[in-house]
Design a protein around this motif. Structure first.
Motif, PDB file in Angstrom:
ATOM      1  N   UNK A  57       0.716  -1.135  -0.039  1.00 22.37           N
ATOM      2  CA  UNK A  57       0.024  -0.029  -0.068  1.00 22.37           C
ATOM      3  C   UNK A  57       0.990   1.290  -0.020  1.00 22.37           C
ATOM      4  N   UNK A  58       0.404   2.411  -0.755  1.00 24.62           N
ATOM      5  CA  UNK A  58       1.041   3.643  -0.415  1.00 24.62           C
ATOM      6  C   UNK A  58      -0.071   4.604  -1.185  1.00 24.62           C
ATOM      7  N   UNK A  59       0.385   5.867  -0.314  1.00 23.63           N
ATOM      8  CA  UNK A  59      -0.506   7.114  -0.666  1.00 23.63           C
ATOM      9  C   UNK A  59       0.331   8.016  -1.182  1.00 23.63           C
ATOM     10  N   UNK A  60      -0.370   8.867  -2.155  1.00 23.19           N
ATOM     11  CA  UNK A  60       0.237   9.810  -2.777  1.00 23.19           C
ATOM     12  C   UNK A  60      -0.617  11.233  -3.046  1.00 23.19           C
ATOM     13  N   UNK A  61      -0.023  12.322  -3.355  1.00 25.51           N
ATOM     14  CA  UNK A  61      -0.618  13.414  -3.643  1.00 25.51           C
ATOM     15  C   UNK A  61      -0.255  13.922  -4.991  1.00 25.51           C
ATOM     16  N   UNK A  62      -0.935  14.792  -5.795  1.00 23.41           N
ATOM     17  CA  UNK A  62      -0.369  15.250  -6.906  1.00 23.41           C
ATOM     18  C   UNK A  62      -0.974  16.564  -7.193  1.00 23.41           C
ATOM     19  N   UNK A  63      -0.146  17.300  -8.103  1.00 26.58           N
ATOM     20  CA  UNK A  63      -0.646  18.675  -8.578  1.00 26.58           C
ATOM     21  C   UNK A  63       0.245  19.100  -9.983  1.00 26.58           C
ATOM     22  N   UNK A  64      -0.451  19.744 -10.879  1.00 20.56           N
ATOM     23  CA  UNK A  64       0.274  19.801 -12.069  1.00 20.56           C
ATOM     24  C   UNK A  64      -0.652  20.987 -12.788  1.00 20.56           C
ATOM     25  N   UNK A  65      -0.225  20.749 -14.177  1.00 20.22           N
ATOM     26  CA  UNK A  65      -1.091  21.639 -15.087  1.00 20.22           C
ATOM     27  C   UNK A  65      -1.649  20.776 -16.174  1.00 20.22           C
ATOM     28  N   UNK A  66      -2.561  21.511 -16.820  1.00 24.83           N
ATOM     29  CA  UNK A  66      -3.211  20.790 -17.936  1.00 24.83           C
ATOM     30  C   UNK A  66      -3.702  21.748 -19.140  1.00 24.83           C
ATOM     31  N   UNK A  67      -3.675  21.192 -20.314  1.00 27.95           N
ATOM     32  CA  UNK A  67      -4.025  21.519 -21.642  1.00 27.95           C
ATOM     33  C   UNK A  67      -5.235  20.890 -22.132  1.00 27.95           C
ATOM     34  N   UNK A  68      -6.197  21.351 -22.537  1.00 25.78           N
ATOM     35  CA  UNK A  68      -7.559  20.704 -23.018  1.00 25.78           C
ATOM     36  C   UNK A  68      -7.884  21.438 -24.357  1.00 25.78           C
ATOM     37  N   UNK A  69      -8.299  20.442 -25.056  1.00 29.32           N
ATOM     38  CA  UNK A  69      -8.665  21.088 -26.299  1.00 29.32           C
ATOM     39  C   UNK A  69     -10.205  20.022 -26.621  1.00 29.32           C
ATOM     40  N   UNK A  70     -11.279  21.143 -26.872  1.00 29.37           N
ATOM     41  CA  UNK A  70     -12.713  20.461 -26.839  1.00 29.37           C
ATOM     42  C   UNK A  70     -13.033  19.918 -28.223  1.00 29.37           C
ATOM     43  N   UNK A  71     -13.048  18.909 -28.603  1.00 29.88           N
ATOM     44  CA  UNK A  71     -13.117  18.482 -30.088  1.00 29.88           C
ATOM     45  C   UNK A  71     -14.629  18.735 -30.514  1.00 29.88           C
ATOM     46  N   UNK A  72     -15.485  18.909 -29.638  1.00 32.92           N
ATOM     47  CA  UNK A  72     -16.877  19.263 -29.912  1.00 32.92           C
ATOM     48  C   UNK A  72     -17.409  20.861 -29.694  1.00 32.92           C
TER      49      UNK A  72
END
Length: 233
Positions: A140-155
């Protein structure tokens, strides 16, 4: 029971727990030595628009209210994980997110009427995250995350020429993500449930002043809660 006997009983119980812990077989014991590995991901998302209204919205009687509503969707994608240190990984999770945001709004003029409209989206979701891991406790292990994102809406309907559009949205979005998750090690794979908040920072409203709602809304930001399952190798 005397204090001494209670202490002996507690000590015996601790020894029993320790013996049980030692009997747990470590799955994938060499996994943390890998420099990189891959996986697949799928999950559910809940998305909504965050709205800032124009001064015209408060000054006129065209609309009585405009309320965003949470709507469900789902995600499918891949996962690539690069080990940076013993406690920090760099993660790239390209995926497709099928989502919908709904707006409930009421006209005041020319007559009272209530409408509910959905805006469908198919995001090409490209997040880059730092994953902060705890020590491994058996399997077992616990983790946290942080980051950036880029989204492109195909619709996205920003360039649509349909006459029945009630609102137009731009296809490009970017923002940040934070979340937590757990890793459960099995003999051949890691089962990782995760929850994260994905917050857009770019105004999604495409300015088309022929649409009444455009004149009432100043900014549209996208917020999404994603509950994922990762299967990692």
């Amino acid at each position: 029971m005397s204090f001494g006997k209670k202490l002996l009983a507690l000590f015996a119980l601790l020894l029993s727990f320790a013996a049980s812990a030692q009997r747990v077989a470590m799955s994938m014991p060499d996994h943390d030595d890998k420099k990189y590995y891959f996986g697949i991901t799928f999950g559910l998302n809940y998305s909504v628009y965050q709205i800032n209204y124009t001064e015209a919205f408060a000054a006129t009687d065209t609309f009585k209210s405009i309320q965003p509503k949470w709507q469900p969707g789902f995600n499918l994608g891949l996962l690539a994980n690069l080990k940076l240190t013993n406690f920090v990984d760099l993660r790239f999770v390209p995926s497709l997110a099928f989502a919908e945001k709904r707006l409930d709004y009421k006209y005041g003029i020319p007559k009272d009427s209530a409408l509910s409209k959905g805006i469908e989206a198919i995001y090409m979701h490209l997040p880059l995250q730092l994953k902060f891991k705890s020590d491994r406790i058996n399997n077992f292990r616990f983790y946290a995350l942080i980051g950036g994102k880029f989204d492109y809406d195909l619709a996205a309907n920003a360039r649509s020429r349909r006459t029945d559009e009630f609102l137009k949205v731009s296809p490009v979005d970017y923002g940040y993500e934070v979340g937590v998750g757990f890793e459960f090690f099995n003999d051949t794979f890691i089962f990782s449930p995760e929850i994260k908040i994905s917050q857009g920072m770019r105004n999604q409203l495409f300015q088309d002043h022929s649409l009444p709602l455009t004149n009432a809304i100043q900014t549209l930001l996208t917020r999404m809660i994603v509950i994922s399952i990762h299967l990692e190798g």
